[in-house]
Design an enzyme around this catalytic site. Structure first.
Site, PDB file in Angstrom:
ATOM      1  N   GLY A 251      31.787 -32.609 160.706  1.00 16.08           N
ATOM      2  CA  GLY A 251      32.091 -33.940 160.132  1.00 16.08           C
ATOM      3  C   GLY A 251      30.892 -34.970 160.635  1.00 16.08           C
ATOM      4  N   GLU A 285      32.320 -27.052 164.406  1.00 17.62           N
ATOM      5  CA  GLU A 285      32.043 -26.381 163.059  1.00 17.62           C
ATOM      6  C   GLU A 285      31.115 -27.432 162.227  1.00 17.62           C
ATOM      7  OE1 GLU A 285      35.836 -26.364 161.221  1.00 17.62           O
ATOM      8  OE2 GLU A 285      36.747 -25.020 162.316  1.00 17.62           O
ATOM      9  N   TYR A 328      29.843 -38.343 144.397  1.00 17.78           N
ATOM     10  CA  TYR A 328      30.318 -39.026 145.508  1.00 17.78           C
ATOM     11  C   TYR A 328      29.675 -40.534 145.561  1.00 17.78           C
ATOM     12  CZ  TYR A 328      30.866 -34.371 147.500  1.00 17.78           C
ATOM     13  OH  TYR A 328      31.350 -32.990 147.385  1.00 17.78           O
ATOM     14  N   CYS A 356      22.725 -34.058 129.701  1.00 17.95           N
ATOM     15  CA  CYS A 356      23.470 -34.979 128.801  1.00 17.95           C
ATOM     16  C   CYS A 356      24.747 -35.432 129.380  1.00 17.95           C
ATOM     17  CB  CYS A 356      23.868 -34.072 127.334  1.00 17.95           C
ATOM     18  SG  CYS A 356      22.182 -33.586 126.924  1.00 17.95           S
ATOM     19  N   TYR A 384      24.462 -29.466 151.258  1.00 22.05           N
ATOM     20  CA  TYR A 384      25.459 -29.815 150.129  1.00 22.05           C
ATOM     21  C   TYR A 384      24.789 -30.210 148.846  1.00 22.05           C
ATOM     22  CZ  TYR A 384      28.913 -29.944 153.641  1.00 22.05           C
ATOM     23  OH  TYR A 384      29.681 -29.559 154.759  1.00 22.05           O
TER      24      TYR A 384
HETATM   25  N1  LLP Z   1      34.890 -27.609 158.831  1.00 20.10           N
HETATM   26  C1  LLP Z   1      35.442 -27.602 157.664  1.00 20.10           C
HETATM   27  C2  LLP Z   1      36.970 -26.768 157.737  1.00 20.10           C
HETATM   28  C3  LLP Z   1      35.059 -28.048 156.790  1.00 20.10           C
HETATM   29  O1  LLP Z   1      35.723 -28.105 155.533  1.00 20.10           O
HETATM   30  C4  LLP Z   1      33.769 -28.618 156.444  1.00 20.10           C
HETATM   31  C5  LLP Z   1      33.152 -29.326 155.238  1.00 20.10           C
HETATM   32  C6  LLP Z   1      33.041 -28.354 157.754  1.00 20.10           C
HETATM   33  C7  LLP Z   1      33.567 -27.846 159.016  1.00 20.10           C
HETATM   34  C8  LLP Z   1      31.576 -28.977 157.562  1.00 20.10           C
HETATM   35  O2  LLP Z   1      31.676 -30.462 157.603  1.00 20.10           O
HETATM   36  P1  LLP Z   1      30.159 -31.453 157.894  1.00 20.10           P
HETATM   37  O3  LLP Z   1      29.751 -31.008 159.504  1.00 20.10           O
HETATM   38  O4  LLP Z   1      29.091 -30.685 157.003  1.00 20.10           O
HETATM   39  O5  LLP Z   1      30.648 -32.732 157.830  1.00 20.10           O
HETATM   40  N2  LLP Z   1      30.295 -31.728 149.458  1.00 20.10           N
HETATM   41  C9  LLP Z   1      30.614 -32.767 150.069  1.00 20.10           C
HETATM   42  C10 LLP Z   1      30.806 -32.209 151.854  1.00 20.10           C
HETATM   43  C11 LLP Z   1      32.155 -31.652 151.837  1.00 20.10           C
HETATM   44  C12 LLP Z   1      32.518 -31.139 152.914  1.00 20.10           C
HETATM   45  C13 LLP Z   1      33.454 -30.131 152.870  1.00 20.10           C
HETATM   46  N3  LLP Z   1      34.110 -29.575 154.319  1.00 20.10           N
HETATM   47  C14 LLP Z   1      29.148 -33.790 150.332  1.00 20.10           C
HETATM   48  O6  LLP Z   1      28.330 -33.360 149.689  1.00 20.10           O
HETATM   49  O7  LLP Z   1      29.301 -34.793 151.237  1.00 20.10           O
END
Ligand code: LLP
Length: 429
Positions: A251, A285, A328, A356, A384
């Protein structure tokens, strides 16, 4: 855009000069591999990992931890191989991601399996690979995993992904820790589900996990969630259920425009303070923070379209390549790859793709000095971005290139028409 170009792993050859990544001219990369093309910096990927790893290592001061890279952010095999070589573990959400990690040389004993809809086949694959832990998101999932493990005659290590009901204060589509989200096990159900898990014959309870959302730029909600899961671990210990790890998920946000984001050292120290003297491993994570600003999307201007109400820069990348702005309302910086010397007159453009859909706008109202044939770099396209791309409008997916020093290596070929129709040609109807 106010953040410096260095934030986005690029720089100018000299003041107003050509855009470079490490020692490579991005215009040369575009020429060599064609556009649209994702380009990642090996040095920036390495530095991003080492920064987080260094912060956690020094906060932990000899106590155990593991950084499990969230594969979903960018699952290119070369990226996975690099992180594996740096000692990373991996957070996966599908059998496909597990197979990528194994192919890239990742160690199964460093893999955690997240996701709320694991199939029996995926569970079997992960059990046979002997992964570190399954993050369980519901009671039926727990029962299914116990059954699959029983059939294989082995024990499955699990943690529960609890939903701490904390507002991550991010975009609603990427906020996951509130009660009404589909994710995790409700906090007030967690004790009961742990008791059930501990009683199951083929389940070994080893941890607690949560993940409250993504692109979080203030660590207060992450710390609040951490406080809640550590308290849960204590309550479990009182009942004789001892956990070996706690994980506040991923996150951590990045700078897309001018956002101040989480200070990694401060965050690591705060996590450490929450853990106190407890003898448990810390897992993280992270996805975006390790790859987001290590990549750009190169695209060529097809047309400069001037209309009465707006100017459009029609480029050869589109929402199928980078869906974040459409999905988003995400902001990505856009800069010209060429030098500004002798460049075109500056105008304010909406930067759009050929798809399109009116939503196919990659950037709104950007002041650019562009003309037909010029290359633009769309910044912060390491996370992403390719991973969420598609063949919509029968557009082949872009090439991916890894820059190391002054050269680039192709790490994914551009798709061809044959790639796109291969599986349909097998149909006999
Ligand atoms: N752990 C779990 C269980 C997750 O669902 C996610 C991301 C992460 C770790 C990694 O999160 P990060 O560190 O990358 O924030 N497609 C969206 C983001 C979706 C995130 C989904 N889960 C975007 O482009 O902003």
């Amino acid at each position: 855009m106010t953040a410096s170009l260095a934030t986005f792993a690029v720089h100018r050859a000299d003041s107003g000069g050509e855009l470079m990544m490490e020692g490579a001219l991005l215009n040369d990369i575009a020429e060599c591999y064609g556009t649209p093309c994702f380009v990642y910096s090996k040095a920036a990927l390495t530095t991003a990992f080492q920064r987080l790893d260094g912060a956690v290592k020094s906060a932990r001061n000899g106590r155990p931890y593991l950084i499990c890279y969230a594969v979903k952010a960018n699952s290119n095999l070369a990226v996975l191989r690099l992180f594996a070589s740096l000692g990373a573990g991996f957070d996966i959400v599908s059998g496909g991601e597990l197979m990528r990690v194994l192919e890239a040389g990742g160690e199964p004993k460093k893999v955690v399996f997240s996701g709320l809809g694991k199939t029996a086949a995926e569970m079997k694959l992960a059990l046979e690979a002997n992964i570190k832990c399954f993050n369980i998101e519901s009671e039926p999932e727990l029962e299914r995993l116990n059954d699959v493990a029983a059939r294989l005659g082995i024990e499955a290590r699990i943690s529960l992904r609890v939903n701490p009901d904390v507002d991550a204060k991010t975009h609603p589509y990427i906020s996951t820790g509130l009660k009404n989200n589909k994710f995790g096990i409700a906090f007030d159900r967690a004790m009961d589900v742990y008791r059930r898990a501990a009683a199951l014959s083929h389940i070994d309870v080893v941890g607690v996990d949560c993940h409250i959302g993504s692109q979080i730029t203030d660590d207060a909600p992450l710390q609040e969630a951490m406080g809640r899961i550590v308290a849960l671990a204590d309550a479990l210990a009182n009942e004789g259920i001892t956990l070996h790890h706690v994980c506040p998920g991923g996150g951590i946000g990045i700078t897309y425009k001018d956002e101040d984001t989480i200070d990694l050292n401060r965050y690591a120290l705060a996590l450490e303070a929450s853990m106190g003297a407890r003898d448990v491993e810390l897992l993280l994570e992270p996805g975006r923070v390790l790859v987001g600003n290590a990549g750009v999307l190169l695209s060529r201007v097809e047309f400069v379209k001037l209309t009465e109400s707006k100017n459009f820069l029609v480029i050869d990348a589109a929402m199928n390549d980078l869906i974040r702005p459409s999905l988003y309302q995400a902001h990505h910086g856009v800069v010209m790859a060429g030098s500004s010397r002798g460049a075109a007159v500056e105008r304010v453009y909406d930067v759009v793709g050929p798809v399109c859909e009116s939503a196919d706008v990659l950037a709104h109202a950007r002041a650019l000095r562009a003309r037909e044939g010029d290359v633009v770099a769309i910044l912060s396209a390491g996370a992403y971005s390719f991973a969420m791309s598609s063949n919509y409008n029968s557009r082949p997916r872009a090439a991916e290139v890894l820059v190391d020093g002054d050269g680039g290596a192709l790490i994914r070929e551009r798709e061809t028409f044959d790639d796109m129709v291969r599986l349909e040609r097998l149909q006999t109807v």
